[in-house]
Design an enzyme around this catalytic site. Structure first.
Site, PDB file in Angstrom:
ATOM      1  N   TYR A 214      31.602   9.821  48.625  1.00 25.47           N
ATOM      2  CA  TYR A 214      30.106   9.927  48.525  1.00 25.47           C
ATOM      3  C   TYR A 214      30.182   9.216  50.738  1.00 25.47           C
ATOM      4  O   TYR A 214      29.173  10.313  51.736  1.00 25.47           O
ATOM      5  CB  TYR A 214      29.571   9.622  48.243  1.00 25.47           C
ATOM      6  CG  TYR A 214      29.315  10.469  46.964  1.00 25.47           C
ATOM      7  CD1 TYR A 214      28.710  11.637  46.962  1.00 25.47           C
ATOM      8  CD2 TYR A 214      30.715   9.624  45.944  1.00 25.47           C
ATOM      9  CE1 TYR A 214      29.046  12.121  46.432  1.00 25.47           C
ATOM     10  CE2 TYR A 214      30.162  10.735  44.848  1.00 25.47           C
ATOM     11  CZ  TYR A 214      29.869  12.315  44.738  1.00 25.47           C
ATOM     12  OH  TYR A 214      29.795  12.842  44.289  1.00 25.47           O
TER      13      TYR A 214
ATOM     14  N   GLY B 159      29.644  20.038  38.239  1.00 30.11           N
ATOM     15  CA  GLY B 159      29.237  20.315  37.393  1.00 30.11           C
ATOM     16  C   GLY B 159      29.226  21.220  36.392  1.00 30.11           C
ATOM     17  O   GLY B 159      30.699  22.255  36.288  1.00 30.11           O
TER      18      GLY B 159
ATOM     19  N   GLN C 157      29.325  28.183  33.139  1.00 33.07           N
ATOM     20  CA  GLN C 157      29.074  28.298  31.559  1.00 33.07           C
ATOM     21  C   GLN C 157      30.133  29.058  30.385  1.00 33.07           C
ATOM     22  O   GLN C 157      31.210  29.468  31.576  1.00 33.07           O
ATOM     23  CB  GLN C 157      27.846  29.421  31.827  1.00 33.07           C
ATOM     24  CG  GLN C 157      26.738  29.780  32.485  1.00 33.07           C
ATOM     25  CD  GLN C 157      25.932  31.096  32.919  1.00 33.07           C
ATOM     26  OE1 GLN C 157      25.841  31.268  34.080  1.00 33.07           O
ATOM     27  NE2 GLN C 157      25.329  31.705  32.016  1.00 33.07           N
TER      28      GLN C 157
ATOM     29  N   ARG D 215      22.406  29.434  31.245  1.00 37.18           N
ATOM     30  CA  ARG D 215      22.405  28.753  32.840  1.00 37.18           C
ATOM     31  C   ARG D 215      21.323  27.412  31.783  1.00 37.18           C
ATOM     32  O   ARG D 215      22.247  26.810  32.247  1.00 37.18           O
ATOM     33  CB  ARG D 215      21.944  29.495  33.747  1.00 37.18           C
ATOM     34  CG  ARG D 215      22.625  30.383  34.200  1.00 37.18           C
ATOM     35  CD  ARG D 215      22.163  30.632  35.604  1.00 37.18           C
ATOM     36  NE  ARG D 215      22.854  31.899  36.679  1.00 37.18           N
ATOM     37  CZ  ARG D 215      23.013  33.567  35.953  1.00 37.18           C
ATOM     38  NH1 ARG D 215      21.940  33.689  35.498  1.00 37.18           N
ATOM     39  NH2 ARG D 215      23.392  34.038  36.692  1.00 37.18           N
TER      40      ARG D 215
ATOM     41  N   VAL E  24      20.385  26.451  38.841  1.00 38.30           N
ATOM     42  CA  VAL E  24      20.010  25.726  40.050  1.00 38.30           C
ATOM     43  C   VAL E  24      18.435  25.220  39.927  1.00 38.30           C
ATOM     44  O   VAL E  24      18.180  24.543  40.884  1.00 38.30           O
ATOM     45  CB  VAL E  24      21.010  26.375  40.759  1.00 38.30           C
ATOM     46  CG1 VAL E  24      19.905  27.570  41.246  1.00 38.30           C
ATOM     47  CG2 VAL E  24      20.875  26.724  42.305  1.00 38.30           C
ATOM     48  N   ASP E  25      17.729  26.155  39.067  1.00 37.12           N
ATOM     49  CA  ASP E  25      16.015  25.485  40.231  1.00 37.12           C
ATOM     50  C   ASP E  25      15.970  24.462  39.756  1.00 37.12           C
ATOM     51  O   ASP E  25      15.109  23.782  39.982  1.00 37.12           O
ATOM     52  CB  ASP E  25      15.170  27.042  38.832  1.00 37.12           C
ATOM     53  CG  ASP E  25      15.253  28.255  39.755  1.00 37.12           C
ATOM     54  OD1 ASP E  25      15.900  28.690  40.553  1.00 37.12           O
ATOM     55  OD2 ASP E  25      16.295  29.499  38.626  1.00 37.12           O
TER      56      ASP E  25
ATOM     57  N   SER F 161      20.669  27.868  46.174  1.00 39.81           N
ATOM     58  CA  SER F 161      20.912  29.081  46.184  1.00 39.81           C
ATOM     59  C   SER F 161      20.571  29.868  45.462  1.00 39.81           C
ATOM     60  O   SER F 161      20.410  31.303  46.130  1.00 39.81           O
ATOM     61  CB  SER F 161      22.554  29.360  45.323  1.00 39.81           C
ATOM     62  OG  SER F 161      22.997  28.914  44.469  1.00 39.81           O
TER      63      SER F 161
ATOM     64  N   ASP G 277      21.572  37.171  42.737  1.00 43.50           N
ATOM     65  CA  ASP G 277      21.540  37.621  42.539  1.00 43.50           C
ATOM     66  C   ASP G 277      20.843  39.019  43.634  1.00 43.50           C
ATOM     67  O   ASP G 277      20.986  40.697  43.204  1.00 43.50           O
ATOM     68  CB  ASP G 277      20.119  37.158  41.378  1.00 43.50           C
ATOM     69  CG  ASP G 277      20.299  36.172  40.898  1.00 43.50           C
ATOM     70  OD1 ASP G 277      20.421  36.380  39.892  1.00 43.50           O
ATOM     71  OD2 ASP G 277      20.425  35.047  41.952  1.00 43.50           O
TER      72      ASP G 277
ATOM     73  N   ARG H 162      23.827  41.027  44.486  1.00 43.49           N
ATOM     74  CA  ARG H 162      24.441  41.673  43.217  1.00 43.49           C
ATOM     75  C   ARG H 162      22.808  43.363  43.452  1.00 43.49           C
ATOM     76  O   ARG H 162      23.607  44.117  43.236  1.00 43.49           O
ATOM     77  CB  ARG H 162      23.983  41.621  41.879  1.00 43.49           C
ATOM     78  CG  ARG H 162      25.046  39.978  42.008  1.00 43.49           C
ATOM     79  CD  ARG H 162      25.176  39.165  40.507  1.00 43.49           C
ATOM     80  NE  ARG H 162      26.338  38.638  40.579  1.00 43.49           N
ATOM     81  CZ  ARG H 162      26.247  37.711  39.876  1.00 43.49           C
ATOM     82  NH1 ARG H 162      25.321  36.990  39.489  1.00 43.49           N
ATOM     83  NH2 ARG H 162      27.259  36.423  39.767  1.00 43.49           N
TER      84      ARG H 162
ATOM     85  N   HIS I 181      16.322  31.459  38.785  1.00 38.68           N
ATOM     86  CA  HIS I 181      18.433  32.206  38.927  1.00 38.68           C
ATOM     87  C   HIS I 181      19.073  32.287  37.287  1.00 38.68           C
ATOM     88  O   HIS I 181      19.638  31.189  36.866  1.00 38.68           O
ATOM     89  CB  HIS I 181      19.035  31.795  39.560  1.00 38.68           C
ATOM     90  CG  HIS I 181      20.911  31.902  39.274  1.00 38.68           C
ATOM     91  ND1 HIS I 181      21.500  33.308  39.766  1.00 38.68           N
ATOM     92  CD2 HIS I 181      21.715  31.471  39.001  1.00 38.68           C
ATOM     93  CE1 HIS I 181      22.270  32.787  39.608  1.00 38.68           C
ATOM     94  NE2 HIS I 181      23.124  31.452  39.459  1.00 38.68           N
TER      95      HIS I 181
ATOM     96  N   THR J  57      32.012  32.828  38.119  1.00 38.02           N
ATOM     97  CA  THR J  57      32.139  33.956  39.170  1.00 38.02           C
ATOM     98  C   THR J  57      32.159  32.793  40.456  1.00 38.02           C
ATOM     99  O   THR J  57      31.605  31.325  40.076  1.00 38.02           O
ATOM    100  CB  THR J  57      30.813  34.220  38.923  1.00 38.02           C
ATOM    101  OG1 THR J  57      29.943  33.807  39.147  1.00 38.02           O
ATOM    102  CG2 THR J  57      30.345  34.585  37.752  1.00 38.02           C
TER     103      THR J  57
END
Ligand SMILES: NC(=O)c1ccc[n+]([C@@H]2O[C@H](COP(=O)([O-])OP(=O)(O)OC[C@H]3O[C@@H](n4cnc5c(N)ncnc54)[C@H](O)[C@@H]3O)[C@@H](O)[C@H]2O)c1
Length: 315
Positions: free
Chosen positions: A68, A82, A85, A91, A125-126, A146, A151, A154, A178, A233
């Protein structure tokens, strides 16, 4: 505290997503220094070596495994550490594991780095973006996720395929979580300024409701489908990370649906989710007042409520 190096990125977490993102960032030529950090130091060292061996075919970047302290002067810190899935997991199922990982990581980043941007990628992520903002004490414009950038990519890809046109000419976005409550903002979608339905008709498609439903479901289920087939992914998200870093480092003021803490827009307060915002060198530089239909507004509110419920359970 170190002075920021505008050409330095740190990637925390060197699994599938972190290593693919590091590779995409090396190829981008955006940075001249990249530090890779992982609880598994050997993994970070292996990735640094492997990616460095492509450098004779790219632009010079100093790539190394570090800790760090080495991220203290990074202009952007990308956090992918982390659990991912597993097949069948949502998620939001990851929340407890990953919030606890963030409680160990984020204070370490903030201890050495006071002025950089935290780009959160780990899921959900949120929730983790909100968590990182609180744990770091950074101003909110410098902590974002992100979100639905992937999405949205996509969605553009699928619309491009459907209409047999370059997906870069498609202007449409996914907003909200997300995850499973995300919303395709159809009412503002267009192709080169032509309203989407008109363009669809030009290309011989007339069943708008059916196609929109199918495409939105396909976007929503993309990750499940890919995880079922290959376990994780990472290429699409790696390209999304690269795109977001490009907007930051080049101060592009690009409009991207990253996840950031909301303050009353569409009556959504104190929760992080994705809405189109301007992204530049200082991070999130302002909201873009997207027009939504009543149905989309309701769905967005429901998405925010889902996230808020999860947040109340973990913080
Ligand atoms: N935001 C998106 O659009 C998106 C897309 C794909 C995946 N993801 C998420 O990204 C995350 C990573 O996915 P992955 O497939 O790379 O998982 P992975 O298991 O391959 O990699 C995770 C990495 O994090 C490291 N790690 C774990 N705890 C750590 C700690 N305390 N400090 C430092 N490193 C630590 C692990 O050693 C591992 O190398 C997951 O949460 C996944 O859901 C997000």
């Amino acid at each position: 505290m170190a002075t920021l190096n505008e050409r330095k990125v740190a990637v925390v977490g060197c699994g599938f997503v972190g290593s693919a993102s590091a590779f995409a960032l090396m190829e981008s030529g955006l940075f001249s220094e990249m530090v890779l950090i992982d609880v598994n130091k050997e993994k970070a060292e292996g990735e640094a070596l492997d990616i460095s061996h492509g450098l004779p075919f790219a632009k010079p970047v100093q790539i190394y495994a570090g800790d760090y302290k080495d991220a203290g002067d990074a202009a952007v810190v990308v956090v992918t550490a982390g659990a991912g899935q597993k097949p069948g997991e949502t998620r939001l199922d990851l929340v407890k594991k990953n919030v606890s990982i963030f409680k160990s990581i984020i204070p370490e980043i903030a201890k050495y780095n006071k002025d950089g941007i935290l780009l959160i990628v780990a899921n959900p992520v949120d929730i983790l973006t909100y968590t990182a903002a609180k744990l770091s004490g950074f101003p909110e414009n410098r902590v974002f996720g992100s979100g639905t950038v992937l999405d949205t990519a996509r969605l553009k890809y699928l619309l491009g395929e459907h209409l047999k046109i370059d997906s870069r000419s498609v202007h449409a976005c996914i907003i909200g979580e997300h995850g499973d409550s995300e919303i395709a903002a159809w009412s503002s979608a267009n192709v080169s300024g032509i309203p989407l339905n008109d363009f669809c008709e030009m290309r011989g498609h007339f069943e708008h409701e059916k196609s929109m439903k199918e495409i939105a479901e396909n976007v929503k289920n993309s990750a499940y489908k890919i995880i079922e087939k290959k376990g994780a992914t990472y290429y699409g998200i790696a390209m999304s990370v690269r795109r977001i870093c490009e907007a930051i480092v080049r101060d592009e003021k690009s409009i991207l649906p990253v996840s950031s803490i909301q303050h009353g827009e569409f009556e959504i307060e104190d929760v992080a989710l994705s809405m189109p915002v301007i992204v530049g060198r200082s991070g999130v530089e302002g909201a873009v007042p997207i027009r939504l239909s009543d149905g989309e507004k309701e769905a967005l509110k429901a998405s925010a409520d889902t996230l808020k419920e999860v947040l109340n359970g973990v913080l």
